[in-house]
Design a protein around this motif. Sequence first.
Motif, short mmCIF file in Angstrom:
data_model
loop_
_atom_site.label_atom_id
_atom_site.label_comp_id
_atom_site.label_asym_id
_atom_site.label_seq_id
_atom_site.Cartn_x
_atom_site.Cartn_y
_atom_site.Cartn_z
N LYS B 79 0.82 -1.21 0.00
CA LYS B 79 0.00 0.00 0.00
C LYS B 79 0.85 1.26 0.00
O LYS B 79 0.34 2.37 0.08
N THR B 80 2.16 1.10 -0.05
CA THR B 80 3.04 2.27 0.06
C THR B 80 3.09 3.05 -1.26
O THR B 80 2.76 2.53 -2.32
N ASN B 118 3.43 -2.69 4.13
CA ASN B 118 4.27 -1.56 3.76
C ASN B 118 5.32 -2.03 2.77
O ASN B 118 5.68 -3.21 2.76
N CYS B 119 5.79 -1.09 1.99
CA CYS B 119 6.69 -1.33 0.84
C CYS B 119 7.28 -2.74 0.72
O CYS B 119 8.03 -3.20 1.56
N LEU B 120 6.92 -3.42 -0.36
CA LEU B 120 7.40 -4.78 -0.60
C LEU B 120 8.64 -4.79 -1.49
O LEU B 120 9.17 -5.85 -1.81
#
Lengths: 388, 155
Positions: B79-80, B118-120
């Motif tokens: 979702k980031t 959060n950011c993958l």
Amino acid sequence: MEHKTIKKVDIIFAKDTCNPRELLSKTLQRNPDDIILDIIDSGLKGRGGAGFPTGLKWKFTRNEVSEDKYVICNADEGEPGTFKDREILDQVPEKVFVGMAVCGYVIGAREGYIYLRGEYNFLLRSLNAKLETFNALMKELKFDFHISIRSGSGAYICGEESALFESMEGKRGEPRNKPPYPTRAGYNHKPTAINNVETLVYTTMITRLGPTEFKALGTQDSRGSKVFSVSGDTPIAGIYELELGMPLADFVDSFGDGDTKAVQVGGASGHCVPRKQFRDTIIGFEGIPTGGSMMIFNSSRSMYNVLHDYLEFFTEESCGQCTPCRVGCQQLLKGIEAVKRGERKPDYLEELKKLADTMKVAAKCGLGQSVANPFNSIVNNFREEIIY
Amino acid sequence: MSKTETLVRALVDKHGKSRNSLMPVLQGVVKEERYLSEEAMLEVARELDISAADVFGTASFYTFLDTVPRGSYVIRVCKTIACHMAGKDVVIDALSDMLKIKVGETTVDGKFTLLTANCLGWCHKGPVMLVNDEVFPQITAQKAVEIVEEYARKK
């Protein structure tokens, strides 16, 4: 000041430039102090974002007297906008292993660990297979050094080196007070050389090529090249190795979509540079240093949304240990929401900037300290977008 | 001996009986059982000879070490910022519609849990999602649904 333009480089991902057996059998004959001198001479600084001189880090760890020392490869890449380490570990893992082995030889460690973020678990199978071959090679070369992988479990803060040690020790990933620094007391409170994935590859290549070729690239303050993760509003998102010291304007010319409004340099914890500053901003340690994240925003983007995203990220990823960061992140987020809704006057942004500045000096680790970077740079340059 | 006890003991044998093994052991339990039950955490504490509070303290810190039941397939949509810009919302809405659950919930049959993350680390190829350890970059709403349908056909 030296003037550089954008220049693509091919050191990191170049194939067939590293034969582990050949390189290590040669390097393991050399005097460790000479290897350190080469790394210092190259001017290589850590590529994870903090930019500590790698040669010095190795030297300090070497100088510590201890039965147990460790080499750790920090592969907990979690900064929004950064994805280079995944690609490096996927494409050229042997170069990372060799860097770790050379580091182990230099500092006198027998164990090396790769701390791989849990989000990259899909890399485990192939990495472990390649490590098996590599560890067998170490045995064959009669070098007492073994590398294994430890996984993270989805905590951004564990990329902070002391939080990473805590995590490896089976604890909550809460950063420690410094000093002592990892070179003296790291994993298991023993001397530890912890390096970013990309840094280790550069040490491998400097060991192979000598420092001269690396030194010829970049500027006085920022030697060499760097892998950049380019994303956002660009037609050519991806991973690029570029010479350090370029003006941001040149970067935008090459990568922007013609309508670039701002570039976030260095990920969520980095700085937001607006169009009017592109020409005067140098990408490197003398300007804005970066772990490699370059996120481009065009004029269709709301900078309020961008800042809101970042603050949400920090609020969730703050470990909650120290008050300035735990409460500060929440209040900054609530604060801009209140200003946006008109519940607070625009002046309230000044109060919030003071709070961000307080976090810069009062927070315990880099996470809380760096929230002021995106906050102040976005609020200062895009104030209207935050208010209206 | 229960299944969980056997699993924990095997993991402790593999990784060693020390506090340093706690993360790998907990990760091993989550890999098999998708979450850390009270039983599992108590067993880990006994086997490693540390307090159950320490085990829970560590477990509760990490996003991927769930302490509430999760489905066989845990879907995490990034979702980031970059994935936000690339349209993660439509992906989440499509999956939510398809599975008839909201973010954070698990399907009644216990097969899927829908989460955000959060950011993958795929900012150049967003939106991206993980299904357990598998990664799927550059998805669209339709592609995401097809991928999950594929998993639904598995046992």
